[in-house]
Design a protein around this motif. Structure first.
Motif, PDB file in Angstrom:
ATOM      1  N   LEU A 150      -0.586   0.335  14.302  1.00  9.38           N
ATOM      2  CA  LEU A 150      -1.143   0.115  12.970  1.00  9.38           C
ATOM      3  C   LEU A 150      -2.361   1.000  12.741  1.00  9.38           C
ATOM      4  O   LEU A 150      -2.573   1.519  11.640  1.00  9.38           O
ATOM      5  CB  LEU A 150      -1.519  -1.353  12.793  1.00  9.38           C
ATOM      6  N   GLY A 155       3.030   1.493  10.995  1.00  4.89           N
ATOM      7  CA  GLY A 155       3.438   0.102  10.910  1.00  4.89           C
ATOM      8  C   GLY A 155       4.930  -0.111  11.055  1.00  4.89           C
ATOM      9  O   GLY A 155       5.376  -1.092  11.654  1.00  4.89           O
ATOM     10  N   ARG A 177      -0.575 -12.035  10.888  1.00  2.02           N
ATOM     11  CA  ARG A 177      -1.414 -11.122  10.104  1.00  2.02           C
ATOM     12  C   ARG A 177      -1.106  -9.661  10.439  1.00  2.02           C
ATOM     13  O   ARG A 177      -1.084  -8.795   9.557  1.00  2.02           O
ATOM     14  CB  ARG A 177      -2.890 -11.442  10.350  1.00  2.02           C
ATOM     15  N   LEU A 178      -0.857  -9.376  11.712  1.00  2.00           N
ATOM     16  CA  LEU A 178      -0.455  -8.020  12.077  1.00  2.00           C
ATOM     17  C   LEU A 178       0.872  -7.660  11.410  1.00  2.00           C
ATOM     18  O   LEU A 178       1.079  -6.531  10.956  1.00  2.00           O
ATOM     19  CB  LEU A 178      -0.340  -7.901  13.596  1.00  2.00           C
ATOM     20  N   GLN A 181       0.384  -6.694   7.959  1.00  2.00           N
ATOM     21  CA  GLN A 181      -0.166  -5.353   7.890  1.00  2.00           C
ATOM     22  C   GLN A 181       0.910  -4.280   8.041  1.00  2.00           C
ATOM     23  O   GLN A 181       0.894  -3.258   7.357  1.00  2.00           O
ATOM     24  CB  GLN A 181      -1.218  -5.167   8.993  1.00  2.00           C
ATOM     25  N   PHE A 184       2.747  -4.039   4.908  1.00  2.00           N
ATOM     26  CA  PHE A 184       1.882  -3.360   3.934  1.00  2.00           C
ATOM     27  C   PHE A 184       1.952  -1.841   4.098  1.00  2.00           C
ATOM     28  O   PHE A 184       2.111  -1.112   3.120  1.00  2.00           O
ATOM     29  CB  PHE A 184       0.452  -3.855   4.140  1.00  2.00           C
ATOM     30  N   GLN A 185       1.857  -1.377   5.366  1.00  2.00           N
ATOM     31  CA  GLN A 185       1.926   0.066   5.593  1.00  2.00           C
ATOM     32  C   GLN A 185       3.287   0.637   5.215  1.00  2.00           C
ATOM     33  O   GLN A 185       3.387   1.799   4.818  1.00  2.00           O
ATOM     34  CB  GLN A 185       1.600   0.379   7.056  1.00  2.00           C
ATOM     35  N   LEU A 218      -5.625 -12.731   3.317  1.00  2.00           N
ATOM     36  CA  LEU A 218      -5.101 -11.408   3.671  1.00  2.00           C
ATOM     37  C   LEU A 218      -3.803 -11.138   2.914  1.00  2.00           C
ATOM     38  O   LEU A 218      -3.595 -10.049   2.370  1.00  2.00           O
ATOM     39  CB  LEU A 218      -4.872 -11.314   5.180  1.00  2.00           C
ATOM     40  N   LEU A 222      -3.397  -7.975   0.344  1.00  2.00           N
ATOM     41  CA  LEU A 222      -2.409  -6.917   0.575  1.00  2.00           C
ATOM     42  C   LEU A 222      -1.438  -6.814  -0.598  1.00  2.00           C
ATOM     43  O   LEU A 222      -1.082  -5.711  -1.029  1.00  2.00           O
ATOM     44  CB  LEU A 222      -1.652  -7.182   1.874  1.00  2.00           C
ATOM     45  N   SER A 325      -6.629  -5.630  10.219  1.00  2.00           N
ATOM     46  CA  SER A 325      -6.628  -6.418   8.990  1.00  2.00           C
ATOM     47  C   SER A 325      -6.614  -5.561   7.737  1.00  2.00           C
ATOM     48  O   SER A 325      -6.721  -6.063   6.637  1.00  2.00           O
ATOM     49  CB  SER A 325      -7.873  -7.325   8.964  1.00  2.00           C
ATOM     50  N   GLY A 326      -6.508  -4.247   7.876  1.00  2.00           N
ATOM     51  CA  GLY A 326      -6.366  -3.385   6.718  1.00  2.00           C
ATOM     52  C   GLY A 326      -7.651  -3.069   5.994  1.00  2.00           C
ATOM     53  O   GLY A 326      -7.639  -2.700   4.834  1.00  2.00           O
ATOM     54  N   ARG A 329      -8.935   2.431   8.233  1.00  2.00           N
ATOM     55  CA  ARG A 329      -7.867   3.039   9.026  1.00  2.00           C
ATOM     56  C   ARG A 329      -8.449   3.945  10.081  1.00  2.00           C
ATOM     57  O   ARG A 329      -9.501   4.562   9.902  1.00  2.00           O
ATOM     58  CB  ARG A 329      -6.925   3.836   8.122  1.00  2.00           C
TER      59      ARG A 329
END
Length: 752
Positions: A150, A155, A177-178, A181, A184-185, A218, A222, A325-326, A329
């Motif tokens: 990540l 991701g 949560r990962l 993420q 999200f990516q 989160l 996101l 957690s975004g 980066r």
């Protein structure tokens, strides 16, 4: 002693049925299940000398001592017959050399030694805990690999790892949560929603709870980022900043799980149109149009030392929670797209007897140097060097983002602020008054600059703790903290560090007030490691040891770069009587902080009281003093003469004794059964000082003290009884076996 000079290599199969194979591939498995159980236990603790009494308690605890020792001898004879040269032993101990055996198989699965169940209740408990811990180790390894992917923006490559993590621990919200993420990516808005919904369903179905507030927050953030109008973002020509500060975890107090706060979240379902917009936004993100600040790490030159230092720093920064957690980066390429907002440039070189490192923080757009620092250690202490570089880099990066979020600073002020911030990473070694002076200079220029106020109050608090631990005059330190607090309430009234600093001003014995203040702080700032650290100490001070361990573990998760926070977890595990778990955390720290002074200090502290006293003596330096030497001598050979020498080295209790010496003496005397001497020390210690060190009453060595009804008289004297009655939160020891009274009944009787 049975030990071969040319020891064969042995392979121990960990999955399914037990088997031990020699270097020629011959199966050398003993027939007896208890002989196999002994080998498993020794292999897990390879290199440690295990007392024979420990093995008899583990496997023959329901038999008399003579019969148990006879059964142990028979099992050891069986092992020696089937696997000659594997065991080492003396009159009191049995062991397997640490380099003699290799455990094979995917350790950590539920079938770990499946054929060794139901040998004895004690062994079953140990085996279950071992399975749980090994599963956790696998999960943690997968988590670290996922966080690394990540951090590099990969991701999509983490999905299979995340699925394995969910299979191992479907209730773990860090994993969920990962996973969000990663979705999200990849630009998967529906995937974010599904990951959250799956977690919510399993928690509600199996545990009757909902996801934590931070997990829902989160998910919402996101989704909001993915579903905002990407064309409006691009056409505005303005880079959107969405940066949350990295809250540095300060050095922990010498004082020493957590009931999760669950709130209902409104679930917003995402339709096909939003998914299409999310895909467009993901495409724009791939072109570098991102709202997240990008941080790069690069070597300043091509030397192997510099390359290794930069790689180590990249990995360490990748463990920070803010990456997963975004909130920002991390990238390996300072020349890639999007162009980094900040670049750490690192170099390392050997100069005679010393090894030096230089760390620069560079603005990614202007290439101007924002901050620089040189580190120097003796050759051979490369581990200490790299540990300090990574810890300082993490703090400086957090302060840089704090400054950015709070309107920025002129270059000279920013450099001064970051220099003070870097010094705060070493506040356990440096004088906190220097950090305070730097922050006051910043505040003279910007009176309402929140990040400087946070560090100033931290420095004031740490200065007051030092004064208290050394029994020096607290008046000056207290007045300075009170003055700074009064000004901070005017300039930055919402600053969480104001409440943290107020903890230091509470009177001794204000246990309930401290815990209420910490609970309110956690509701405001749930991801500040220092708050969790304070909670672990506050809970330990009232005997709620299991909850203290949970808080200490959360603090360590939030600040993985701090050896002090890791040590705090190890200590709380040991203080809660979870010695094997503490040993495992120490082993994890040994991999993470190999070769560092921080690791050596943690090893010494553990072995001093809970591990091998010979190892503690090996790690002991000349500053530890005669009483420590006398204590270790008594541990190695607990005779009447050695205990008498220990008591002589401790002296008599006096009103002027510093807190640390008093706590040490009480634990040492209790460990060797000197109950009346312990109560004498407790009685002679001033009430306020004893209230400040109430945590010592709940250490494992004081079990016999807690079983004595006089313990409740001590508890009433320092306000613990009043807290327990008012809160209804009784200490863990009240449910221990062997207690000669019921805590609540004793309290009612005394109250009447």
């Amino acid at each position: 002693m049975v030990e071969s000079k040319q020891r064969p290599r042995w392979r121990l199969n960990c999955v399914g049925s037990f088997a031990i194979i020699d270097e020629m591939g011959v199966d050398r498995t003993p027939r007896g299940r208890k002989a196999r159980a002994i080998l498993v236990y020794l292999a897990v603790h390879a290199g440690a000398r295990i007392p024979r009494e420990k093995l008899t308690e583990l496997l023959w605890g329901d038999r008399g001592e003579s019969q148990a020792r006879s059964s142990l001898r028979q099992s050891l004879f069986e092992i020696r017959s089937s696997a000659p040269g594997l065991l080492g032993s003396d009159r009191d101990h049995v062991w397997v050399a640490h380099d003699a055996i290799q455990m094979t198989g995917e350790v950590g699965q539920e079938d770990f030694y499946a054929d060794l169940n139901h040998i004895s209740s004690a062994f079953d408990e140990w085996l279950e805990e071992e399975r749980r811990q090994r599963t956790a180790n696998i999960w943690n390894s997968l988590r670290d690999e996922c966080a690394r992917l990540l951090a590099c923006g990969k991701g999509s490559a983490a999905f299979s790892i995340l699925d394995d993590m969910a299979r191992l621990d479907p209730y773990n919200e860090d994993g969920a949560r990962l996973a969000m993420q990663a979705e999200f990516q990849a630009g998967h808005a529906a995937g974010i929603e599904k990951r959250y919904r799956d977690l919510a369903e399993v928690l509600e179905r199996d545990l009757g709870v909902r996801p934590a507030t931070e997990t829902g927050a989160l998910r919402d953030r996101l989704l909001a980022e993915l579903t905002q109008d990407p064309l409006g973002l691009v056409s505005s020509g303005v880079e959107v900043q969405d940066v949350a500060p990295i809250h540095a975890a300060e050095p922990f107090d010498q004082k020493p799980a957590n009931t999760a706060r669950r709130t209902n979240k409104v679930i917003i379902l995402v339709g096909l149109i939003i998914v299409a917009i999310a895909g467009m936004f993901a495409a724009l993100r791939s072109l570098g149009m991102t709202s997240l600040p990008v941080v790069a790490v690069a070597a300043s030159d091509n030397s192997p030392h510099s390359q290794q230092l930069s790689r180590d720093l990249l990995v360490k920064l990748g463990t920070l929670a803010e990456v997963g957690s975004g909130r920002w980066r991390l990238t390996e390429s300072p020349a890639g797209e999007p162009r980094p907002s900040y670049i750490f440039r690192a170099s390392e070189n050997v100069n005679g007897a010393n090894i030096k490192a230089n760390l620069l923080l560079v603005d990614g757009k202007s290439e101007s140097v924002l901050w620089a620092r040189e580190f120097q250690f003796r050759r051979g202490l490369e581990g200490d060097l790299r540990q300090q570089v990574s810890l300082t880099a993490g703090r400086v990066l957090g302060c840089t983002l704090d400054a950015r979020e709070n309107g920025g600073l002129p270059p000279d002020s920013l450099r001064l602020f970051l220099t003070g911030c870097a010094a705060s990473a070493e506040m356990g070694e440096a004088d906190p008054r220097e950090v305070a002076g730097t922050m006051r200079e910043i505040l003279n220029r910007r009176p309402a600059f929140t990040p400087a106020w946070a560090l100033l109050l931290l420095a004031d608090t740490w200065n007051m703790q030092i004064a208290r631990s050394k029994s020096s005059d607290l008046t000056l330190a207290r007045r300075q903290l009170e003055r700074d607090l009064a000004t901070a309430r005017t300039e930055v009234p919402a600053l969480p560090q104001i409440s943290l600093a107020q903890l230091e001003l509470l009177p001794p014995g204000a246990y309930g007030e401290a815990l209420k203040l910490i609970t309110k702080l956690k509701q405001r700032v749930p991801d500040n490691s220092q708050i969790w650290l304070e909670e672990s100490g506050a809970l330990a001070s009232v005997g709620r040891m299991a909850e203290a361990v949970v808080a200490a573990r959360r603090a360590a998760e939030l600040d993985p770069l701090s050896p002090a926070v890791s040590r705090n977890l190890i200590e709380h595990l040991a203080w809660a009587g979870q010695i094997e778990a503490a040993r495992r955390e120490l082993a994890n720290a040994s991999e993470k902080w190999a070769g560092t002074a921080a690791l050596r200090d943690a090893q010494f502290a553990f072995h001093l009281r809970y591990g091998d006293p010979r190892e503690a003596r090996r790690l002991m330096d000349d500053t530890k003093g005669a009483s420590i030497d006398a204590y270790l001598a008594a541990r190695l050979n607990p005779t009447a003469a050695s205990i008498k020498a220990l008591k002589a080295s401790l002296g008599r209790p006096s009103l002027g004794e510093p807190e640390g010496k008093t706590a040490y003496a009480i634990q040492a005397l209790a460990e060797f059964g000197q109950v009346d001497d312990v109560f004498n020390w407790l009685q002679r210690t001033p009430k306020d000082r004893l209230a400040d060190m109430s945590y010592v009453l709940f250490r494992p060595a004081l079990q016999d003290i807690r079983r004595d009804p006089r313990m409740m008289q001590v508890a009433r004297r320092i306000g613990l009884m009043q807290y327990w009655i008012a809160s209804g939160e009784w200490p863990d020891f009240c449910s221990e076996r062997g207690l000669r009274y019921r805590c609540a009944d004793f309290a009612k009787t005394k109250a009447a």
